[in-house]
Design a protein around this motif. Structure first.
Motif, PDB file in Angstrom:
ATOM      1  N   ILE A   1       0.870  -1.169   0.000  1.00  0.00           N
ATOM      2  CA  ILE A   1       0.000   0.000   0.000  1.00  0.00           C
ATOM      3  C   ILE A   1       0.893   1.200   0.000  1.00  0.00           C
TER       4      ILE A   1
ATOM      5  N   GLN B   1     -10.864   2.097   0.852  1.00  0.00           N
ATOM      6  CA  GLN B   1      -9.945   1.002   1.149  1.00  0.00           C
ATOM      7  C   GLN B   1     -10.593  -0.023   2.079  1.00  0.00           C
TER       8      GLN B   1
ATOM      9  N   TYR C   1      -5.643  -1.553  -0.336  1.00  0.00           N
ATOM     10  CA  TYR C   1      -5.398  -0.134  -0.209  1.00  0.00           C
ATOM     11  C   TYR C   1      -5.213   0.493  -1.588  1.00  0.00           C
ATOM     12  N   TRP C   2      -5.314   1.818  -1.601  1.00  0.00           N
ATOM     13  CA  TRP C   2      -5.059   2.567  -2.831  1.00  0.00           C
ATOM     14  C   TRP C   2      -3.554   2.797  -3.001  1.00  0.00           C
TER      15      TRP C   2
ATOM     16  N   TYR D   1      -7.060   0.638  -6.944  1.00  0.00           N
ATOM     17  CA  TYR D   1      -7.596   0.024  -5.726  1.00  0.00           C
ATOM     18  C   TYR D   1      -6.970  -1.362  -5.569  1.00  0.00           C
TER      19      TYR D   1
ATOM     20  N   THR E   1      -7.321   7.053   1.314  1.00  0.00           N
ATOM     21  CA  THR E   1      -8.195   5.962   1.749  1.00  0.00           C
ATOM     22  C   THR E   1      -9.409   5.783   0.836  1.00  0.00           C
TER      23      THR E   1
END
Length: 550
Positions: free
Chosen positions: A14, A116, A123-124, A152, A109
């Motif tokens: 992430i 997320q 997570y992004w 994503y 987020t």
């Protein structure tokens, strides 16, 4: 013999991070935001660096590349986060994130409706020209024509697809292409897979990509606000062959929009969708289709047209997915203990645990000590071992939790650290430990099996299963420089294996002690990449994965 016990920890990362080159404003860049189930935005926009404000924040934050963490940027310029906030504002959508004062940047987020999911370590993350930059999304300064791609579940070790007209040699993803009515139009899909981290190149390159077999190239369905998804169920869908290519025959003139993806056996996407490609099929007697779709022409945020300051917040999205339930922690496997103090805030016993291993995730657990201002937020960062000049990159973040699941790219070793911040803004950082992330025994293209091997499910194994073989079977892998490692689950009976690394051969005894434990069998450290082979001489072995220790 190199033998030890460790946790199996693999996944993807992430990172809301970026890297830098200054440009005059406004600058044209290509922004693509690939959400959980749909493409939220795609196309060129004009942008500049400016202040931004996340939906849950209470103040504007500088996002123009000028920051002490990246002193090479002395002049303000466009950045991935500011450009993408501009892109979403064009369709009436917002973003959210946590401001991290250590990095002077947002940990993203949410983009639009897609938030997320820490329970799945989804997570992004952001790519610039196919690279995860090593500074934040408000710090990396973009150049004209750069490709900004937010994804994503960005680091889930899955294929990252790119769609081109066959014959193209450029790494930059095209917006449009030309085909002839009634004649086969050949496309090519390439996989950029495990993207590197560091300083992005001046433009997207094909380096490190490979043809992707089995991709569905489909017409595109556009929904509300222009969100798009490939219509894989459409009869016009074609599938790429071993060379990554497929042919489409358009029977009607005009613009045709296509996009590539891949579905697993249950019909779920297991690849990062490709770029959109708009194909012009000229009417009879014409050479072109006229003006391209508006999404292929640079869009300009209102503040650049009016000369006013960019708006910091927009109307909130109508709906967001429900948050998933955190998976409870289980007993740890790899031991590590650390004590951290930040004023009166303390965290102790930060360690790896075994939860998430069956899904290819790292489990991290920590125990806060009550008192003082209290834990307000935390971040987990990783640094790639054996990589000169590697920096720590944020992998997971949150608030008021005591555990997390983290994704890291397979085949690499990492060092992880935990940072906690109290409600007064005081922070402290501790090392969590080192971890070798394996390629799973079923990783496509990573392993070559000979003889009789059978894959079956096994509790506690990496990605939930192992490959079993008896005497005479072999498995080989092309591995990077470092110490090649074969990870075996120990059986109740002793087995004998041979490690073959060029002219070096070593016979080892494994098993017969504690069934289910993990043995790491490593050959000598090598200064170059190459093939390494494991041969079963006697007994039965269960292979869980391969990796490289730096």
């Amino acid at each position: 013999m190199h033998k030890k016990t460790a946790t199996l920890i693999v996944a993807a990362a992430i990172a809301i991070v970026c890297a830098a080159t200054a440009q005059a404003v406004p600058t044209q860049v290509n922004v693509r935001i690939e959400g959980a189930e749909r493409t939220l935005f795609e196309g060129p926009i004009l942008t500049e660096g400016h202040e931004v404000e996340a939906s849950s924040d209470t103040q504007a934050r500088s996002c123009d590349g000028v920051d002490a963490n990246d002193p090479g940027n002395a002049e303000p310029g466009p950045t991935p986060t500011a450009a993408s906030a501009d892109a979403m504002s064009l369709i009436g959508e917002t973003f959210d994130g946590q401001w991290d004062s250590r990095y002077d940047d947002y940990l993203l987020t949410r983009w639009g409706p897609d938030e997320q999911n820490p329970s799945d370590a989804a997570y992004w993350g952001v790519l610039v020209n196919n690279v995860f930059p090593d500074v934040g999304g408000c710090q990396y300064e973009l150049g004209g024509g750069d490709e900004v791609t937010w994804v994503y579940d960005a680091f889930a070790a899955r294929p990252a697809l790119a769609l081109y007209a066959a014959g193209s040699t450029s790494g930059t993803r095209p917006l449009t292409a030309l085909a002839q009515r009634g004649e086969p139009f050949e496309v090519e899909v390439r996989d950029f897979g495990a993207s590197s981290e560091g300083a992005p190149p001046a433009q997207s390159e094909r380096t490190g990509s490979a043809p992707y077999e089995g991709a569905d190239v489909s017409p595109v369905e556009a929904g509300e606000k222009g969100f798009e998804r490939p219509e894989t169920e459409n009869p016009a869908t074609v599938t790429t062959g071993a060379d990554g290519k497929a042919s489409i025959t358009f029977t009607t003139p005009g613009w045709h929009r296509i996009k590539a993806t891949h579905l697993d056996g249950e019909g779920h996407e297991d690849a990062i969708r490709s770029n959109r490609l708009d194909v012009c099929v000229p009417p009879e007697g014409e050479l072109e289709c006229g003006r391209p779709p508006f999404e292929d022409e640079p869009r300009t945020p209102a503040y650049l047209e009016t000369g006013e300051e960019p708006p910091l917040k927009h109307e909130e999205p109508s709906a967001a997915p429900a948050s998933a339930t955190q998976t409870p922690a289980t007993t740890g496997v790899a031991g590590f203990t650390a004590t951290t103090a930040a004023g009166v805030l303390r965290v102790r016993s930060a360690h790896f645990d075994g939860r998430g291993a069956a899904r290819g995730l790292i489990g991290v657990h920590w125990q806060p000590v009550d008192g003082g201002a209290g834990l307000a937020s935390w971040t987990i960062s990783s640094r790639t071992l054996g990589q000169k000049g590697a920096k720590y990159v944020i992998r997971a973040h949150g608030a008021r939790a005591t555990s997390a699941l983290v994704k890291l790219a397979p085949g690499v070793a990492y060092e992880l650290e935990l940072t906690v911040t109290d409600s007064l803004g005081r922070s402290a950082t501790s090392a969590i430990g080192k971890v070798l992330v394996p390629q799973d025994d079923r990783a496509s293209g990573a392993l070559r099996y000979a003889g009789s091997w059978r894959h079956f499910a096994l509790a506690g194994a990496w990605d939930g299963g192992v490959s079993r073989a008896a005497a005479g079977a072999t498995v080989s892998a092309n591995l990077a420089a470092g110490r090649p490692v074969f990870e075996l689950r120990e059986g109740s009976r002793e087995a004998h294996v041979e490690l073959i690394d060029g002219a070096q051969r070593e016979v080892l005894d494994v098993g017969g002690k504690r069934a289910g434990a993990l043995w790491l069998l490593a050959a000598r450290v090598r200064s170059h990449a190459g093939s390494v082979r494991l041969r079963v001489l006697r007994g039965t072995v269960d292979l869980d994965g391969v990796g490289v220790e730096p």
